[in-house]
Structures are given as structure tokens and as C-alpha cells.
Design a protein around this motif. Structure first.
Motif, PDB file in Angstrom:
ATOM      1  N   PHE B 366       0.800  -1.229   0.000  1.00  0.00           N
ATOM      2  CA  PHE B 366       0.000   0.000   0.000  1.00  0.00           C
ATOM      3  C   PHE B 366       0.835   1.283   0.000  1.00  0.00           C
ATOM      4  CE2 PHE B 366      -3.299  -2.944   1.710  1.00  0.00           C
ATOM      5  CZ  PHE B 366      -4.297  -2.664   0.787  1.00  0.00           C
ATOM      6  N   THR B 367       2.151   1.163   0.144  1.00  0.00           N
ATOM      7  CA  THR B 367       2.985   2.368   0.065  1.00  0.00           C
ATOM      8  C   THR B 367       3.092   2.794  -1.390  1.00  0.00           C
ATOM      9  OG1 THR B 367       4.263   1.805   2.024  1.00  0.00           O
ATOM     10  CG2 THR B 367       5.282   3.327   0.481  1.00  0.00           C
ATOM     11  N   ASP B 368       2.279   3.764  -1.762  1.00  0.00           N
ATOM     12  CA  ASP B 368       2.103   4.090  -3.179  1.00  0.00           C
ATOM     13  C   ASP B 368       1.407   5.445  -3.268  1.00  0.00           C
ATOM     14  OD1 ASP B 368       1.481   2.425  -6.075  1.00  0.00           O
ATOM     15  OD2 ASP B 368       0.215   4.142  -5.596  1.00  0.00           O
ATOM     16  N   GLY B 369       1.943   6.322  -4.091  1.00  0.00           N
ATOM     17  CA  GLY B 369       1.346   7.646  -4.242  1.00  0.00           C
ATOM     18  C   GLY B 369      -0.114   7.583  -4.653  1.00  0.00           C
ATOM     19  N   GLY B 370      -0.462   6.582  -5.464  1.00  0.00           N
ATOM     20  CA  GLY B 370      -1.850   6.433  -5.898  1.00  0.00           C
ATOM     21  C   GLY B 370      -2.759   6.106  -4.722  1.00  0.00           C
ATOM     22  N   VAL B 371      -2.359   5.120  -3.898  1.00  0.00           N
ATOM     23  CA  VAL B 371      -3.137   4.738  -2.721  1.00  0.00           C
ATOM     24  C   VAL B 371      -3.291   5.930  -1.764  1.00  0.00           C
ATOM     25  CG1 VAL B 371      -3.128   3.296  -0.644  1.00  0.00           C
ATOM     26  CG2 VAL B 371      -2.481   2.303  -2.851  1.00  0.00           C
ATOM     27  N   PHE B 372      -2.210   6.715  -1.639  1.00  0.00           N
ATOM     28  CA  PHE B 372      -2.230   7.859  -0.734  1.00  0.00           C
ATOM     29  C   PHE B 372      -3.005   9.041  -1.333  1.00  0.00           C
ATOM     30  CE2 PHE B 372       1.149   7.213   2.704  1.00  0.00           C
ATOM     31  CZ  PHE B 372       1.141   5.848   2.587  1.00  0.00           C
ATOM     32  N   GLU B 377       3.059  10.169  -9.797  1.00  0.00           N
ATOM     33  CA  GLU B 377       4.164   9.353  -9.309  1.00  0.00           C
ATOM     34  C   GLU B 377       5.464  10.151  -9.332  1.00  0.00           C
ATOM     35  OE1 GLU B 377       4.505   6.505  -7.989  1.00  0.00           O
ATOM     36  OE2 GLU B 377       6.375   5.579  -8.604  1.00  0.00           O
ATOM     37  N   VAL B 378       5.826  10.742  -8.192  1.00  0.00           N
ATOM     38  CA  VAL B 378       7.108  11.441  -8.115  1.00  0.00           C
ATOM     39  C   VAL B 378       8.185  10.504  -7.585  1.00  0.00           C
ATOM     40  CG1 VAL B 378       8.298  13.486  -7.222  1.00  0.00           C
ATOM     41  CG2 VAL B 378       5.850  13.569  -7.592  1.00  0.00           C
ATOM     42  N   GLY B 379       7.793   9.451  -6.919  1.00  0.00           N
ATOM     43  CA  GLY B 379       8.752   8.534  -6.308  1.00  0.00           C
ATOM     44  C   GLY B 379       8.497   8.421  -4.821  1.00  0.00           C
ATOM     45  N   ILE B 380       9.235   7.535  -4.172  1.00  0.00           N
ATOM     46  CA  ILE B 380       9.083   7.320  -2.730  1.00  0.00           C
ATOM     47  C   ILE B 380      10.404   7.658  -2.064  1.00  0.00           C
ATOM     48  CG2 ILE B 380       8.729   5.552  -0.954  1.00  0.00           C
ATOM     49  CD1 ILE B 380       6.801   4.202  -3.041  1.00  0.00           C
ATOM     50  N   SER B 381      10.385   8.704  -1.263  1.00  0.00           N
ATOM     51  CA  SER B 381      11.610   9.164  -0.619  1.00  0.00           C
ATOM     52  C   SER B 381      11.947   8.292   0.572  1.00  0.00           C
ATOM     53  CB  SER B 381      11.455  10.614  -0.167  1.00  0.00           C
ATOM     54  OG  SER B 381      12.470  10.940   0.764  1.00  0.00           O
ATOM     55  N   THR B 382      13.216   7.848   0.643  1.00  0.00           N
ATOM     56  CA  THR B 382      13.667   7.095   1.813  1.00  0.00           C
ATOM     57  C   THR B 382      14.607   7.932   2.672  1.00  0.00           C
ATOM     58  OG1 THR B 382      15.408   6.146   0.447  1.00  0.00           O
ATOM     59  CG2 THR B 382      13.426   4.824   0.764  1.00  0.00           C
ATOM     60  N   GLY B 392       4.004  13.604  -3.360  1.00  0.00           N
ATOM     61  CA  GLY B 392       3.020  14.210  -4.239  1.00  0.00           C
ATOM     62  C   GLY B 392       3.543  15.534  -4.769  1.00  0.00           C
ATOM     63  N   LEU B 393       2.671  16.302  -5.412  1.00  0.00           N
ATOM     64  CA  LEU B 393       3.092  17.593  -5.951  1.00  0.00           C
ATOM     65  C   LEU B 393       3.659  18.522  -4.875  1.00  0.00           C
ATOM     66  CD1 LEU B 393       0.389  18.508  -8.641  1.00  0.00           C
ATOM     67  CD2 LEU B 393       2.453  17.138  -8.849  1.00  0.00           C
ATOM     68  N   PRO B 394       3.044  18.597  -3.666  1.00  0.00           N
ATOM     69  CA  PRO B 394       3.581  19.541  -2.672  1.00  0.00           C
ATOM     70  C   PRO B 394       5.052  19.271  -2.337  1.00  0.00           C
ATOM     71  CG  PRO B 394       1.426  18.741  -1.975  1.00  0.00           C
ATOM     72  CD  PRO B 394       1.829  17.917  -3.170  1.00  0.00           C
ATOM     73  N   GLU B 395       5.480  18.015  -2.460  1.00  0.00           N
ATOM     74  CA  GLU B 395       6.862  17.689  -2.136  1.00  0.00           C
ATOM     75  C   GLU B 395       7.840  18.258  -3.171  1.00  0.00           C
ATOM     76  OE1 GLU B 395       4.348  15.585  -1.387  1.00  0.00           O
ATOM     77  OE2 GLU B 395       4.713  15.687   0.763  1.00  0.00           O
ATOM     78  N   LEU B 396       7.343  18.680  -4.317  1.00  0.00           N
ATOM     79  CA  LEU B 396       8.220  19.327  -5.304  1.00  0.00           C
ATOM     80  C   LEU B 396       8.132  20.844  -5.223  1.00  0.00           C
ATOM     81  CD1 LEU B 396       8.346  17.190  -8.545  1.00  0.00           C
ATOM     82  CD2 LEU B 396       9.916  17.323  -6.630  1.00  0.00           C
ATOM     83  N   THR B 397       7.703  21.352  -4.077  1.00  0.00           N
ATOM     84  CA  THR B 397       7.671  22.796  -3.893  1.00  0.00           C
ATOM     85  C   THR B 397       8.570  23.201  -2.728  1.00  0.00           C
ATOM     86  OG1 THR B 397       5.847  22.792  -2.286  1.00  0.00           O
ATOM     87  CG2 THR B 397       5.250  22.839  -4.624  1.00  0.00           C
ATOM     88  N   SER B 398       8.924  24.468  -2.715  1.00  0.00           N
ATOM     89  CA  SER B 398       9.603  25.065  -1.574  1.00  0.00           C
ATOM     90  C   SER B 398       8.632  26.065  -0.935  1.00  0.00           C
ATOM     91  CB  SER B 398      10.878  25.757  -2.039  1.00  0.00           C
ATOM     92  OG  SER B 398      11.563  26.315  -0.937  1.00  0.00           O
ATOM     93  N   THR B 399       9.129  26.860  -0.028  1.00  0.00           N
ATOM     94  CA  THR B 399       8.280  27.888   0.575  1.00  0.00           C
ATOM     95  C   THR B 399       9.036  29.210   0.556  1.00  0.00           C
ATOM     96  OG1 THR B 399       9.162  27.400   2.754  1.00  0.00           O
ATOM     97  CG2 THR B 399       7.122  26.282   2.138  1.00  0.00           C
ATOM     98  N   LYS B 400       8.305  30.270   0.797  1.00  0.00           N
ATOM     99  CA  LYS B 400       8.900  31.611   0.854  1.00  0.00           C
ATOM    100  C   LYS B 400       8.133  32.371   1.918  1.00  0.00           C
ATOM    101  CE  LYS B 400       9.833  34.514  -3.016  1.00  0.00           C
ATOM    102  NZ  LYS B 400       9.360  35.108  -4.278  1.00  0.00           N
ATOM    103  N   TRP B 401       8.848  33.161   2.721  1.00  0.00           N
ATOM    104  CA  TRP B 401       8.179  34.023   3.697  1.00  0.00           C
ATOM    105  C   TRP B 401       7.939  35.385   3.062  1.00  0.00           C
ATOM    106  CZ3 TRP B 401       6.351  32.204   8.221  1.00  0.00           C
ATOM    107  CH2 TRP B 401       6.899  31.023   8.737  1.00  0.00           C
ATOM    108  N   ILE B 402       6.696  35.870   3.157  1.00  0.00           N
ATOM    109  CA  ILE B 402       6.365  37.210   2.652  1.00  0.00           C
ATOM    110  C   ILE B 402       6.003  38.081   3.846  1.00  0.00           C
ATOM    111  CG2 ILE B 402       4.789  38.535   1.203  1.00  0.00           C
ATOM    112  CD1 ILE B 402       4.603  36.152  -0.647  1.00  0.00           C
ATOM    113  N   VAL B 403       6.734  39.166   4.015  1.00  0.00           N
ATOM    114  CA  VAL B 403       6.559  40.056   5.168  1.00  0.00           C
ATOM    115  C   VAL B 403       6.078  41.412   4.660  1.00  0.00           C
ATOM    116  CG1 VAL B 403       7.733  41.190   7.098  1.00  0.00           C
ATOM    117  CG2 VAL B 403       8.380  38.854   6.434  1.00  0.00           C
ATOM    118  N   ARG B 404       4.963  41.899   5.187  1.00  0.00           N
ATOM    119  CA  ARG B 404       4.417  43.178   4.741  1.00  0.00           C
ATOM    120  C   ARG B 404       4.332  44.150   5.917  1.00  0.00           C
ATOM    121  NH1 ARG B 404       1.684  42.469  -0.337  1.00  0.00           N
ATOM    122  NH2 ARG B 404       1.573  40.255  -0.891  1.00  0.00           N
TER     123      ARG B 404
END
Lengths: 411, 411
Positions: B366-372, B377-382, B392-404
Motif C-alpha cells: 500500500f505504500t504508493d502515491g496512488g493509494v495515498f 508518481e514522483v517517487g518514494i523518498s527514503t 506528491g506535488l507539494p513535495e516538489l515545492t519550496s516555501t517563501k516568507w512574505i513580510v508586509r
């Protein structure tokens, strides 16, 4: 020695397993025991530090490194106070990040877990030894430090008292270990100890960080130097720009979030440049540029210079796109700020400047774990993977998927 | 060549800036245009693939690699379908992860942003070229591929048609590029292109991944091999254990989430071992151990063997702690499952097994991006840094802090 080194890391792994399974309350008690032990042994810590300082003076250690190395009674008390503050922070371990049930009833949850064994490599900063150890205990991680030869006596005393403090509350002493006895070779081995070390955090000079990032085969968090910019747009409120630029440059010059270069929109250069030069030079800043009247020439490193001093670059650019290009080319992706009133220009800047923190109408000095409410100083990440910007306790954790079934098999 | 290589990466960076600023809708249209182009050019893709296959056969490419390399009309259609599915997934870019206002009114938000330029290194799998490109466009990232010499003709056609498809909707063609023309040297340069490449994703054999992880100076996501275990505790429902073990081993043997070793609690070994041997041998599995009756001997790699075939290790262990020790010592921190009814034993196993996915009473399959529910399919990180387990897609993103602020300066 080879075996001793790996054996030490295996002990760290065993300690990490126990520490990671220990309840939050017990780990907090461990941190408080460390705070008590530091207070009770201020004299011994200061004495060991004096040895390091004397050796440093004898071997010609740079003045600013001597200052960083120094732990007087007040600074030691500060370490105990910081540890107590840390014990009050929310514990991220066990937090459920995502949770769902599949159509056929498999329960899947993603929870925060410790990394396991974290390595820290730094230089002549014995305060980091206590900081990072307490942060790691707070996040259930074992820590292996390489604190450098300059602070070896101080670090030996600190690691010893932390180990005894942890043991006194029933936590594994080996949760905190140092590889200082292995000398420079130890640092190299730590960087390549795949499977033994889960994350490596370098703190210190740009050259140290560069070495760790390029030589390591274990995952690294790059906490970086800051070539930080303020861009004053044609639409800026000039009085606001003056205050923001002055604060970003002069509030504290030796820190990574201090401004190194101010960029000025050509559209307002005629008024803004003399005004900014007047206030900065008036505050004692040596201004440098590629030909702006009333400034000195740039150093050999050009626009890619982190002065960390009362010196600043100033450059006239053709609007926001030229400012963005300059920042992405010469900056270190740390913090960059725009002073502007034009909403379209602001949004273009915030989107396209490729930095950990982008700001609008605010001083770059606000990039700080304390300001962000993180409470503990783990460092400011300038990489994009895992953590970016000021790092709090959650950034020193990993995650684990927990799947619960009732004999589920895949069809 | 040196300059051509860096120039290509600079073009990727420029494309990434435009792509990252493009609205979600436009990026989805880009993916759909790629799906259309693939469908329209099935014949050309299959013809190019035949060239690669012929060269592979002539040069003695292994049978299983020939199968991976092969793209017939049905598989090409599958790529187009997968791209259309991907365009339906929620876009993570712009998601606000944390948001707060400081006491003095500074507004601080952490938002998801693209990484920028992602590198992918893989071998003889032209389907990955389309998969990873579409995933990257979906997350606003430019992609630079090194698809290997075996699939060079197929990849050249695929990259070309994707570039034209992106251009046709007004997105930068250089969002998708390949360094295949730079040969093996190109892979090495990509791994050390600090500042040019923000994240490197290797996919393929253990030796390829090992090379990328140890040689890279840019951040890497290690997607790994799976030495995966099922532990049958003394408290297990034995019928459930039989079904879970059978499914974990035999449902599909060539995948990373297939079981490689079953661990059996000594307390029930007398009944459980013969039962498990009977069902597994009956299904055609060659069983291997260190002396369990009715099994063959272990291979030279011992318990640390990823069979990826109808072969399995079986070991009798002294209860849950011995099972945990075995798994943490010989596993690859991918997926491990316990079959048990004792809640205390289950919780100890789930906590102390140091793997990306830990399971209770469920097949490791059951360890599978589809099941989850991740859809792509980006792969399974060990590894534990940045992403762990199915990505999933979020794992191929970074973040940025925006300060106003409103002219905020630090006191």
C-alpha cells in the motif's frame, strides 16, 4: 580510531531511539536539568573558557572570534535562561500533519517524528553547543557536535555537564556527544557518515558552510550568509525609504540580515540618492558604488560583497525588473525588501525575487526566529529544500507515515 | 562545451521565473497541450523508441531494461492519459502554510512556491521524461533531464514535442530541457551545479541513486530501494498474517514496496513458520534463511538483499524488540509492517521502526502515491529531509516568507 568513531555514532543512534520514544514532559525535564547544571557550574565553565581564550590569544585568534568564543558569567547565565525558555515551547513531535481514510478503510496519518541523529559543525562558539543540544532534546533528536579546537576546553565541560544532567532525569547521556577528540578528521567523517547521521547543520563562516555543503554526502541544511538588499522604487514614500534603509544598514551591522546594498530606481535617483547618501554617511557608513557621486569604489568582490560592517553599496537601477535581476544575480537568497507604493510593482518584486524572505515596506532586520515567534535560534536557511528562512523546532523534525489496517491486502 | 552547459541552465532559470509566475490555469493548459501533442505524434514517438530498442538489443541491454525502455502505442497513450489526470490535481503553488501578525503589526505569511530548476537523472525510462516534466510544470518548476544514452532518441522526440506544446500556449519552451547531448559528463556537472539547480531527483537503480547522492553538491531527494519487512508477532491473527505476507511478497515482486523478509516471533514459530512456508512455497517463492528447516541458504548479501523476485528471507526473532533491531539494521527505511493484536507491541513497533512508512495489519504494497491519493508518481523518498515516503506535488515545492509592513523598522 575508525571503529571508535563509528561506535560513537552507533551510541548516538541508540540514544536517539530512546530519546525519540521519551514523552515530551521528560525531554522538557532534561532541558531544565541542563539549565540547572549550567547555573550550578558557572565557575567551571568560565574557567575552562579562560583556558580556551588564553590559548586563542597566544595563537593569534582574530579579535571577533575571541569575542564569540568568550563566555563570562553573564553569558553563561544567558545560556541557562535560554534553555528554560526553550523548555516552554510547544513540542512538535507527534503532531499530525495529514490524516485520511482510504475507500477500503485503511487509516493513513502523517506525523512529525525526530530526525534521529543530527550533526552540528561550528567554530569557536561554545554557546551553540548548549543551544543546539537543547533544541535537539526538545525535538527528540540526538546531537553530535564538532565545536572546533578553539573552544575545545569549554565544550568538553559543557558536553560533560549536559550528559550528567540528562542521566539524572533518566534520559540517555549519549543523546549529547562531541567528536572534538577526533580533530579535523572527525568533521570530514561526520559529513560522510551516511546512515549514521540524518541531518547536518553547519553554523559559522561562509567558508565553513561551503566546505560542509560541498563535501557532505549526508543531507545538510545550509544556513547562509546574507547579501541583503533594499530596493527603493520610484513609487516609494521617500521618508519611509530613508528610515527603512537606515535601519536595515545600521541597526546591527555584523548580522546576516543587515543590508549590504541599496538599489535606487533611476526615476527618483536625482532626489533619493543624495538623501540616502546624506543619512547613511551621516550615520557613519562608507558608501560604495560604480560611479555614483560622493561614494568610494567597490571592493574586488563587487556587488557580491557581504560587508558585515558600516559600509554599503548603492546602485541606480532601471526600475523593478532591473532590481530583481540584480538581487537574483548578486544576492544570497536570504532577505530582500522593496519600498514602494505601486501595488503592481510590489507584487512583481515579492513574486520574482528568489529569496527565503521577501519584504514590503519593512527593514530586513526582521528576518529573525525571535520576530517570527519561533523562540529558539536554529539558524536561517538559505536553501530551498526542507526548510527555508528562519528555522524553528518543527524544521528539525522529519515525518513518518503510519498506516493502520485490519488485514488489508492489495487487490 | 562548458559555456553551453551553463548557458542551458541559465535558460532554465529564466524559464523557471516565467513559469513560476504563470497562473495555475495556464500551466494546466500547458500540460493538456503536451497530452494532445503526445497523442498526435504517437507514430514518431514509437519510431524513435524502435531506434533505441534496436540499438539496445545490438549492444546487449538487459532484458528488463529493454522492457522499461519500450514505448508501444498503448504505453504512449498511457502517458497522455496520465498527463491529463495530472492537470486535474490541485495546484499547491500559492498555498498559505502559516500566517500571523506580530504585535507591532508586521504581517508574515509562509507560502508555497516552486523550487525553480529541478534536475532529474534516470536511465532507460522514457516515460519518466513525460511524467516528471508534467509534474514540474504542474508545480511551476523548470525541469532539466538526463535520460541516459539508451533512451536518447525517444527522449529527444519527447522533449522537442513538449517544448513546442508549451510554446503553443504561451509558456517558455525552455521550461523543459535535456542535457543528454552532453553525455555522461553532463550528469556530473548537473550534480554540482550549485546555484543553477535547486533540487535533483534521481530515479533508477540503487547504483545510480548512490552515485547521485554521494557526488551531488546540490540538494537531492533520495528515492530508494526497498528492503521491506513484515513482522508476525506472537499476538498475531495467523490467518491475517498469512494473507498479508502472501500479498506483500507475491502481489508484484519487482517493485520497491514488495516484502523481502518475513520475521516471525519465536513464541509462535512452531506453528507460524510451517504455515508461512507452505503458503509462500506453494505460491512459487524460494524461501531463504539462516537454517530454518525447508529453506535455502541466504545469498552473499545476507539479510540486506532486495530480491525483487519470487524469493524471500524468513527469520525467527525473539519478539518485537528483536524485530525492530533487525529492521533498523538491515532495512532501507522504506516500509515495514507488523501483524499483531497486542496494542502495546504494535505501538512500540510503529514508534521505533525508523522507516518512511510503518504499518499495522496491512500489506506493504500500500505504500504508493496512488493509494495515498497523490495522483502523480514522483517517487518514494527514503530520506528524512524535505520529503519522506510517497511524494506528491507539494513535495516538489519550496516555501517563501512574505513580510508586509508600513515602514516598519526594528527598535
Amino acid at each position: 580510531m575508525a571503529d571508535d568513531f563509528l561506535e560513537l555514532l552507533v551510541e548516538s543512534r541508540e540514544a536517539a531511539t530512546e530519546l525519540g520514544a521519551a514523552p515530551s514532559e521528560l525531554r522538557k525535564r532534561g532541558i531544565l536539568a541542563i539549565a540547572d547544571a549550567i547555573e550550578a557550574q558557572i565557575d567551571e565553565i568560565v574557567a575552562a573558557n579562560c583556558e580556551d581564550l588564553e590559548r586563542g590569544r597566544a595563537t593569534g585568534l582574530a579579535e571577533n572570534l575571541q569575542d564569540r568564543l568568550k563566555l563570562d558569567a553573564a553569558r553563561v547565565q544567558g545560556l541557562a535562561d535560554a534553555a528554560r525558555d526553550l523548555a516552554q515551547l510547544p513540542d512538535p513531535i507527534g503532531d499530525v500533519l495529514r490524516e485520511f481514510t482510504t475507500d477500503d478503510g485503511l487509516r493513513i496519518a502523517q506525523v512529525r517524528v525526530p530526525f534521529g541523529v543530527i550533526g552540528a559543525i561550528y567554530e569557536a562558539r561554545p554557546n551553540v553547543t548548549v543551544d543546539i543540544a537543547c533544541i535537539c532534546i526538545g525535538t527528540g533528536n540526538a546531537i553530535v557536535t564538532r565545536g572546533g579546537s578553539a573552544a575545545e576546553s569549554t565544550n568538553r565541560v559543557l558536553v560533560g555537564l549536559m550528559q550528567r544532567a540528562l542521566e539524572s532525569v533518566g534520559l540517555p547521556a549519549k543523546s549529547v556527544q562531541t567528536i572534538d577528540p577526533f580533530g579535523r578528521e572527525g568533521a570530514g567523517r561526520l559529513m560522510t557518515a551516511r546512515g549514521y547521521v540524518d541531518l547536518l547543520v553547519p553554523r559559522g563562516s561562509a567558508s565553513l558552510i561551503e566546505r560542509v555543503v560541498t563535501e557532505s554526502t549526508v543531507p545538510v541544511i545550509e544556513t547562509g550568509s546574507g547579501i541583503v538588499h533594499v530596493y527603493v522604487d520610484g513609487s516609494a514614500d521617500l521618508e519611509m525609504a530613508r528610515e527603512v534603509v537606515l535601519n536595515a544598514k545600521t541597526h546591527r551591522t555584523s548580522v546576516c540580515n543587515a543590508m549590504e546594498t541599496v538599489l535606487v530606481d533611476r526615476a527618483i535617483a536625482e532626489t533619493a540618492v543624495p538623501m540616502l547618501l546624506a543619512v547613511l554617511v551621516g550615520a557613519g557608513v562608507t558608501m560604495r558604488s560604480d560611479g555614483v557621486e560622493g561614494t568610494e569604489s567597490l571592493p574586488d568582490t563587487g556587488w557580491a560583497t557581504e560587508y558585515l560592517a558600516m559600509e554599503s553599496g548603492i546602485r541606480i537601477v532601471d526600475g523593478v525588473d532591473a532590481a530583481i535581476d540584480h538581487i537574483n544575480a548578486f544576492g544570497t537568497h536570504h532577505t530582500d525588501s522593496i519600498v514602494a507604493e505601486d501595488a503592481g510593482v510590489v507584487s512583481r518584486f515579492l513574486q520574482r525575487v528568489d529569496s527565503a524572505v521577501v519584504m514590503h515596506n519593512a527593514s530586513t532586520r526582521f528576518t529573525d526566529g525571535g520576530v517570527f515567534g519561533f523562540g529558539a535560534e536554529v539558524g536561517i536557511s538559505t536553501q530551498k529544500s526542507h526548510a527555508r528562512g528562519p528555522m524553528g523546532l518543527p524544521e528539525l523534525t522529519s515525518t513518518k507515515w503510519i498506516v493502520r489496517g485490519d488485514g488489508h491486502v492489495r487487490a
